[in-house]
Motif scaffolding. Structure first.
Motif, PDB file in Angstrom:
ATOM      1  N   LYS A  53       0.860  -1.239   0.069  1.00 48.82           N
ATOM      2  CA  LYS A  53       0.118  -0.033   0.092  1.00 48.82           C
ATOM      3  C   LYS A  53       0.728   1.080   0.115  1.00 48.82           C
ATOM      4  CE  LYS A  53      -4.498   1.128   1.566  1.00 48.82           C
ATOM      5  NZ  LYS A  53      -5.468   0.697   0.808  1.00 48.82           N
ATOM      6  N   MET A  54       0.887   1.801  -1.256  1.00 50.34           N
ATOM      7  CA  MET A  54       1.788   3.164  -1.408  1.00 50.34           C
ATOM      8  C   MET A  54       1.162   4.017  -2.233  1.00 50.34           C
ATOM      9  SD  MET A  54       5.716   1.660  -2.063  1.00 50.34           S
ATOM     10  CE  MET A  54       5.126   0.611  -3.574  1.00 50.34           C
ATOM     11  N   PRO A  55       1.178   5.445  -1.806  1.00 52.18           N
ATOM     12  CA  PRO A  55       0.536   6.085  -2.520  1.00 52.18           C
ATOM     13  C   PRO A  55       0.425   6.212  -3.964  1.00 52.18           C
ATOM     14  CG  PRO A  55       2.235   7.253  -1.286  1.00 52.18           C
ATOM     15  CD  PRO A  55       2.070   5.899  -0.860  1.00 52.18           C
ATOM     16  N   THR A  56       1.485   6.287  -4.497  1.00 49.30           N
ATOM     17  CA  THR A  56       1.627   6.413  -5.847  1.00 49.30           C
ATOM     18  C   THR A  56       1.311   5.250  -6.594  1.00 49.30           C
ATOM     19  OG1 THR A  56       4.001   6.335  -5.813  1.00 49.30           O
ATOM     20  CG2 THR A  56       3.212   8.414  -6.104  1.00 49.30           C
ATOM     21  N   LEU A  57       1.922   4.186  -6.287  1.00 43.88           N
ATOM     22  CA  LEU A  57       1.669   2.937  -6.963  1.00 43.88           C
ATOM     23  C   LEU A  57       1.739   1.706  -5.886  1.00 43.88           C
ATOM     24  CD1 LEU A  57       4.486   2.001  -9.245  1.00 43.88           C
ATOM     25  CD2 LEU A  57       4.768   2.906  -6.973  1.00 43.88           C
ATOM     26  N   MET A  76       9.252  -9.969  -2.877  1.00 41.64           N
ATOM     27  CA  MET A  76       8.631 -10.512  -1.756  1.00 41.64           C
ATOM     28  C   MET A  76       7.672  -9.031  -1.284  1.00 41.64           C
ATOM     29  SD  MET A  76      10.780 -12.714   0.773  1.00 41.64           S
ATOM     30  CE  MET A  76      12.030 -11.572   1.153  1.00 41.64           C
ATOM     31  N   LEU A  77       6.441  -9.424  -1.206  1.00 37.47           N
ATOM     32  CA  LEU A  77       5.384  -8.400  -0.954  1.00 37.47           C
ATOM     33  C   LEU A  77       5.235  -8.038   0.628  1.00 37.47           C
ATOM     34  CD1 LEU A  77       3.541  -6.238  -2.697  1.00 37.47           C
ATOM     35  CD2 LEU A  77       1.856  -8.126  -2.426  1.00 37.47           C
ATOM     36  N   LEU A  78       5.284  -6.918   0.906  1.00 38.62           N
ATOM     37  CA  LEU A  78       4.885  -6.620   2.279  1.00 38.62           C
ATOM     38  C   LEU A  78       3.612  -5.878   2.498  1.00 38.62           C
ATOM     39  CD1 LEU A  78       6.589  -6.765   4.957  1.00 38.62           C
ATOM     40  CD2 LEU A  78       7.241  -4.566   4.582  1.00 38.62           C
ATOM     41  N   THR A  79       2.518  -6.738   3.249  1.00 37.50           N
ATOM     42  CA  THR A  79       1.270  -6.031   3.166  1.00 37.50           C
ATOM     43  C   THR A  79       1.042  -5.674   4.698  1.00 37.50           C
ATOM     44  OG1 THR A  79       0.277  -8.190   3.592  1.00 37.50           O
ATOM     45  CG2 THR A  79       0.383  -7.572   1.268  1.00 37.50           C
ATOM     46  N   GLY A  80       0.348  -4.401   4.906  1.00 37.42           N
ATOM     47  CA  GLY A  80      -0.116  -4.231   6.263  1.00 37.42           C
ATOM     48  C   GLY A  80      -1.289  -4.928   6.611  1.00 37.42           C
ATOM     49  N   HIS A  81      -2.247  -4.886   5.960  1.00 34.98           N
ATOM     50  CA  HIS A  81      -3.433  -5.611   6.370  1.00 34.98           C
ATOM     51  C   HIS A  81      -3.556  -6.622   5.044  1.00 34.98           C
ATOM     52  CE1 HIS A  81      -5.130  -2.450   3.747  1.00 34.98           C
ATOM     53  NE2 HIS A  81      -6.177  -3.311   3.565  1.00 34.98           N
ATOM     54  N   ALA A  82      -4.014  -7.835   5.457  1.00 36.76           N
ATOM     55  CA  ALA A  82      -4.147  -8.948   4.378  1.00 36.76           C
ATOM     56  C   ALA A  82      -5.013  -8.693   3.466  1.00 36.76           C
ATOM     57  CB  ALA A  82      -5.046 -10.133   5.208  1.00 36.76           C
ATOM     58  N   TYR A  99       4.862 -13.492   0.500  1.00 41.63           N
ATOM     59  CA  TYR A  99       4.203 -12.248   1.094  1.00 41.63           C
ATOM     60  C   TYR A  99       4.497 -12.242   2.509  1.00 41.63           C
ATOM     61  CZ  TYR A  99      -0.216 -13.867   2.972  1.00 41.63           C
ATOM     62  OH  TYR A  99      -1.284 -14.264   3.819  1.00 41.63           O
ATOM     63  N   ILE A 100       4.789 -11.041   3.212  1.00 41.81           N
ATOM     64  CA  ILE A 100       5.205 -10.912   4.559  1.00 41.81           C
ATOM     65  C   ILE A 100       4.357  -9.849   5.051  1.00 41.81           C
ATOM     66  CG2 ILE A 100       6.915 -10.247   6.190  1.00 41.81           C
ATOM     67  CD1 ILE A 100       8.729 -10.347   3.383  1.00 41.81           C
ATOM     68  N   SER A 101       3.476 -10.165   6.354  1.00 37.60           N
ATOM     69  CA  SER A 101       2.644  -9.373   6.806  1.00 37.60           C
ATOM     70  C   SER A 101       3.184  -8.563   7.872  1.00 37.60           C
ATOM     71  CB  SER A 101       1.248  -9.905   7.416  1.00 37.60           C
ATOM     72  OG  SER A 101       1.656 -10.898   8.390  1.00 37.60           O
ATOM     73  N   LYS A 102       2.663  -7.218   8.083  1.00 35.00           N
ATOM     74  CA  LYS A 102       3.363  -6.410   9.081  1.00 35.00           C
ATOM     75  C   LYS A 102       2.499  -6.468  10.287  1.00 35.00           C
ATOM     76  CE  LYS A 102       4.537  -2.559   6.051  1.00 35.00           C
ATOM     77  NZ  LYS A 102       4.147  -1.104   5.848  1.00 35.00           N
TER      78      LYS A 102
ATOM     79  N   LEU B 466      -2.467   0.963  12.038  1.00 31.67           N
ATOM     80  CA  LEU B 466      -1.914   0.576  13.231  1.00 31.67           C
ATOM     81  C   LEU B 466      -0.625  -0.385  13.225  1.00 31.67           C
ATOM     82  CD1 LEU B 466      -4.449   0.128  15.879  1.00 31.67           C
ATOM     83  CD2 LEU B 466      -2.727   1.762  16.116  1.00 31.67           C
ATOM     84  N   ASN B 467      -0.597  -0.771  11.926  1.00 31.18           N
ATOM     85  CA  ASN B 467       0.343  -1.945  11.543  1.00 31.18           C
ATOM     86  C   ASN B 467       1.799  -1.197  11.379  1.00 31.18           C
ATOM     87  OD1 ASN B 467      -0.351  -4.498  11.439  1.00 31.18           O
ATOM     88  ND2 ASN B 467      -1.450  -4.326   9.575  1.00 31.18           N
ATOM     89  N   ASN B 468       1.643  -0.156  10.643  1.00 33.59           N
ATOM     90  CA  ASN B 468       3.095   0.575  10.259  1.00 33.59           C
ATOM     91  C   ASN B 468       3.485   1.086  11.470  1.00 33.59           C
ATOM     92  OD1 ASN B 468       3.525   0.442   7.471  1.00 33.59           O
ATOM     93  ND2 ASN B 468       2.071   1.958   7.085  1.00 33.59           N
ATOM     94  N   PRO B 469       3.035   1.906  12.521  1.00 33.33           N
ATOM     95  CA  PRO B 469       3.772   2.412  13.680  1.00 33.33           C
ATOM     96  C   PRO B 469       4.071   1.095  14.635  1.00 33.33           C
ATOM     97  CG  PRO B 469       1.678   3.070  13.605  1.00 33.33           C
ATOM     98  CD  PRO B 469       1.889   2.586  12.453  1.00 33.33           C
TER      99      PRO B 469
END
Lengths: 180, 714
Positions: A53-57, A76-82, A99-102, B466-469
């Motif tokens: 999830k990035m603003p430009t792309l 490898m993809l890093l995703t905040g929420h699934a 893929y790796i989750s935060k 919340l994930n990022n912080p």
């Protein structure tokens, strides 16, 4: 040291990633896709990690952007929420390896990067080997062709024998040629 | 009842007594019928003008005191032998007024000594001087052997010959008595006439007028029958004089029929008699025709025959009386008296009862009594009318009481119906209320599901946010540990240096070498960066939590004072990660915005909904990410003395058509795919804004963008 590129719009993530892995890997970080592309061109990057999830792309879009020029680095993809739909799509298209989750687990991330690096090494080795083989095939072919010209110019051999030899060598050449 | 019986008995008694008292009175008459000789053969003498020609005819002596010569159109002859001595100077009186043509010859020894005429057809100038109302003829004083009086008569009516020979004084005296009697009679008739005429004009009841006509006819009949028309020379025309008796007879009949039919209400009370009495006009019509044509005697017969019909009055009066009309009783009595009088009158003519003053006057007396009693009947009619009116009033009263009762009953019924209907309506109302409740609960469920959808979106956004912080805080702490352990190592090495040692510079060299190895300079810089990250992460987490706290009130309906700017800020925090890849959000908040009393959770829902829609509208354009934007502005507006807080949310998205614009607040209207939205978002937004008395205006242009302008009154 493994060359790792990490792109994320969140600066703090980059800082903490670099802090975590600068001792184990050669870490390249940026928030800008264009910068990322430059880094890829200038450095032998083995593993590319992108935030989805990035603003430009999005991460998937970024991978699609670099794949034609840099197919080898393992992605490898890093995703905040699934964002599971994007992930499934990416895997199916062969755009990502894992893929790796935060929030990430440092040890796991390290392991994954190393595995990815091995995959990269393997891919690169295969490429090297393949090119080595094709070089050797090419030189063998050249040698056989020069042998044909030697046979043609030779006076010791009878014309009948010449033809017979050339036919045999041509058969060998055709066997060496890689079927397209 | 007893009254009427008493009246009828009394009147009958009076009548009987009067007959015999007349008989016994001093002026009892002596008629010379037994001395009269009648010429029986009548065919020969029609043109015979002189009695001389008839001397040798066969004369027949009469049996009766008053010979009845019948109703014949022939001339009649009679003769009376007089005593030339005794009768000299006296007069021969023919006490019968309705002989139309009468000639009396006095024949002395076969020689006509005198000839006199009388009767209706004879002009007054030629008539003998009358002594009273009957014609009388003086007997000449002659010296003769045989004196005979010859009478020649003709009449269009019946002829009776009541003949007397009396002195003038006696005739005059008797005439006076008769005059007195008839004066009384006509007095009675005229007073009744005036009385009833007066009643007619005051009551306007046709019965009275008909009765007046009847009185005139009856009185007139008596007038002409007794010769008073000629006494007073009332009729000059011979044509009329010949017919006047008939005319009054016809009028009496016709008016009595008219009177009877109306007085007794035969039409309704005795329809059959009504018809019969109607037919009775017919013979009178014939009688009139015969009269006009000159058939006097036939007409007279017809009138008399028709008059017989008065006996019908007895049964009809009884019938009407029985039907409840008390005046019919008077009527009956009146007519009974009259019928009796007529009977007596007729019986006298035929010699069955004595022909005297009593029987002679039976008719006027009877008719007078009849007129009086009929007048009483009419009076009773007034009483009857009064009673009827009273009854009608009572009936009306009863009817109105009955109506009232019925109305009361109907009211009760009506009330019952109303009660039933009311209970039905109440039931219906209850069921409607139930349905409404069901609908409300369905609506609540939908709103709930919309809320859950919002919450889902929200939690996903928050999780990411919340994930990022959390990611960089946890990761940074690990790195910081390592960095600090490097620093610790260096610090410990430095701490282990012996300041007085000779090898200090060498040892220092080792430490510096180690510091270079560890890249302590970079580590220090990194520590700053990491700490800044941790700080920022903590702040952002706190911010999100605070935003969440505001959002946690989304369910609550409590009102509180809140600042619109704060609400918008918290909404944008929650939405930040969702909006990150959609559009830039630019804010322009007015700094001194007063707090407003509102339901903050609800307003957050409103803002979140509109801002999310705005960002999504930009996604549908061809614009790249950096060009897509949503502007959120707040300001304080003064409009006509009223203050508003305006929030406008403008996007540069695809815009809306007018049609879409008009529909977006409708429940279930959605442009999203199936399962992606309930279509309730903006309808709920509208509901919430209505609750806050806030207005929402939309301006939109396709391809340019949309502005939602929200105005909150202060």
């Amino acid at each position: 040291m493994i060359n790792v590129l990490y792109i994320d719009d969140e600066e703090h993530n980059l800082t903490s990633f670099r802090a975590a892995f600068r001792r184990t890997f050669q870490v390249f970080v940026t928030t800008e896709p264009s910068e990322a592309v430059r880094i890829l061109e200038e450095n032998p990057i083995e593993v590319v990690i992108s935030d989805q999830k990035m603003p430009t792309l999005s991460g998937v879009e970024f991978f699609e952007l670099i794949m034609p020029e840099h197919p080898n680095p393992v992605r490898m993809l890093l995703t905040g929420h699934a964002d599971i739909d994007a992930v499934i799509d990416a895997i199916n298209k062969g755009q990502i390896y894992k893929y790796i989750s935060k929030p990430w687990n440092e040890a796991e991330l390290k392991r994954l990067v190393e595995e990815a690096s091995e995959l990269y090494q393997f891919r690169t080795a295969q490429d090297t080997q393949a090119s080595d083989y094709s070089k050797r095939l090419y030189s063998a072919q050249e040698k056989l062709e020069s042998l044909i010209s030697e046979i043609k110019s030779s006076t010791d051999i009878t014309n009948d024998n010449k033809e017979s030899y050339i036919e045999t060598i041509n058969g060998a050449i055709s066997l060496l040629q890689v079927p397209t | 009842m007893t009254n009427r019986k008493a009246i009828s008995r009394l009147s009958f008694l009076l009548f009987v007594v009067s007959i015999f008292s007349f008989q016994a009175s001093s002026f009892a008459q002596k008629y010379l019928g037994s001395r009269l000789e009648i010429l029986s053969t009548t065919e020969l003498n029609a043109d015979v003008q002189s009695p001389i020609d008839l001397l040798h005819e066969t004369w027949v002596r009469s049996d009766l005191d008053v010979p009845n010569l019948g109703n014949s159109s022939n001339w009649v002859w009679a003769r009376l032998d007089l005593d030339p001595v005794i009768d000299a100077g006296l007069s021969v009186e023919i006490a019968y007024a309705t002989i139309d043509s009468l000639q009396v010859f006095m024949v002395c020894d076969g020689i006509v000594k005198s000839k006199s005429s009388a009767g209706a057809t004879i002009p007054r100038s030629l008539r003998e001087q009358q002594l009273g109302n009957y014609p009388s003829f003086p007997i000449p004083v002659e010296d003769c052997m045989k004196l005979t009086c010859y009478i020649r008569a003709w009449s269009g009516k019946q002829i009776l010959l009541p003949v007397r020979v009396e002195g003038s004084r006696k005739l005059l005296t008797d005439g006076h008595y008769r005059d007195v009697f008839f004066a009384i009679y006509f007095g009675v008739v005229i007073s009744l006439l005036i009385y009833n005429l007066f009643l007619y004009f005051s009551v306007k009841d046709n019965n009275y007028l008909q009765y007046v006509l009847f009185i005139i006819a009856v009185g007139g009949t008596q007038l002409v029958l007794n010769g008073y028309d000629r006494v007073f020379e009332l009729i000059s025309s011979p044509w009329l004089a010949l017919r006047i008796t008939h005319i009054f007879g016809i009028l009496s009949g016709v008016f009595s029929i008219l009177f009877v039919r109306n007085f007794l209400h035969l039409k309704s009370k005795a329809p059959l008699y009504h018809k019969i009495f109607g037919w009775l006009y017919i013979p009178y019509v014939f009688a009139s025709i015969l009269l006009v044509l000159g058939y006097f005697n036939a007409s007279y017969d017809m009138i008399n025959v028709s008059a017989l019909s008065i006996v019908l009055l007895v049964p009809v009066s009884i019938k009407v009386w029985r039907s409840g009309d008390e005046s019919a009783a008077y009527f009956l009595v009146g007519w009974l008296v009259f019928i009796t009088a007529v009977t007596v009158f007729v019986l006298k003519d035929f010699g069955l009862i004595p022909y005297n003053e009593a029987t002679l006057y039976a008719l006027p007396i009877g008719s007078a009594i009849e007129l009086v009693v009929l007048s009483l009947a009419l009076g009773s009619r007034i009483n009857q009318l009064k009673k009827d009116r009273q009854k009608a009033k009572e009936k009306e009263l009863n009817t109105s009481l009955l109506n009232e009762k019925i109305q009361r009953e109907q009211n009760v019924e009506l009330e019952k119906n109303v009660t039933e209907r009311t209970s039905e309506l109440t039931e219906m109302n209850d069921s409607l209320a139930e349905t409404l409740e069901d609908l409300k609960s369905a609506q609540q469920q939908l709103i709930q599901s919309e809320k859950l959808a919002s919450l889902g979106q929200l939690t996903a956004g928050i999780a990411h946010e919340l994930n990022n912080p959390i990611n960089f805080v946890t990761s940074s702490t690990q790195s910081l540990k390592r960095d600090f352990s490097d620093l610790k190592e260096v610090i410990q090495s430095v701490a282990g240096l012996q300041p007085m040692s000779d090898k200090l510079s060498d040892e220092l060299e080792v430490v510096i070498q180690r510091m270079k190895e560890l890249d302590i300079a970079f580590t220090l810089k990194e520590i700053d960066e990491l700490l800044a990250g941790v700080e920022d992460g903590a702040e952002r987490t706190a911010e999100i939590v605070s935003g969440l706290r505001i959002f946690s009130r989304m369910d609550g309906n409590q009102s509180s004072d809140a600042n619109i700017n704060e609400l918008l800020t918290s909404t944008l925090i929650i939405l930040r990660s969702n909006l990150k890849d959609e559009a830039d959000v630019l804010t322009e908040f007015s700094e001194n915005l007063p707090n407003i009393n509102c339901q903050p959770g609800k307003l957050n829902q409103v803002f979140m909904n509109i801002i999310t829609n705005a960002a999504q509208a930009t996604m549908e354009t061809q614009l790249i990410r950096s060009e897509r934007e949503v502007k959120v502005r707040t300001r304080l507006v003064n409009d006509a003395g009223k203050q508003f807080i305006q929030v406008d949310i403008t996007d540069n998205g695809v815009g809306m058509s007018e049609q879409k614009k008009s529909q977006i607040f409708n429940p279930f209207f959605t442009t999203k795919g199936v399962g992606q939205g309930t279509g309730l978002g903006l309808s709920i937004v509208k509901g919430i804004l209505d609750d806050h008395d806030a207005t929402i205006e939309i301006t939109s242009e396709i391809g340019q963008g949309t502005t939602f302008l929200l105005s909150f009154p202060l």
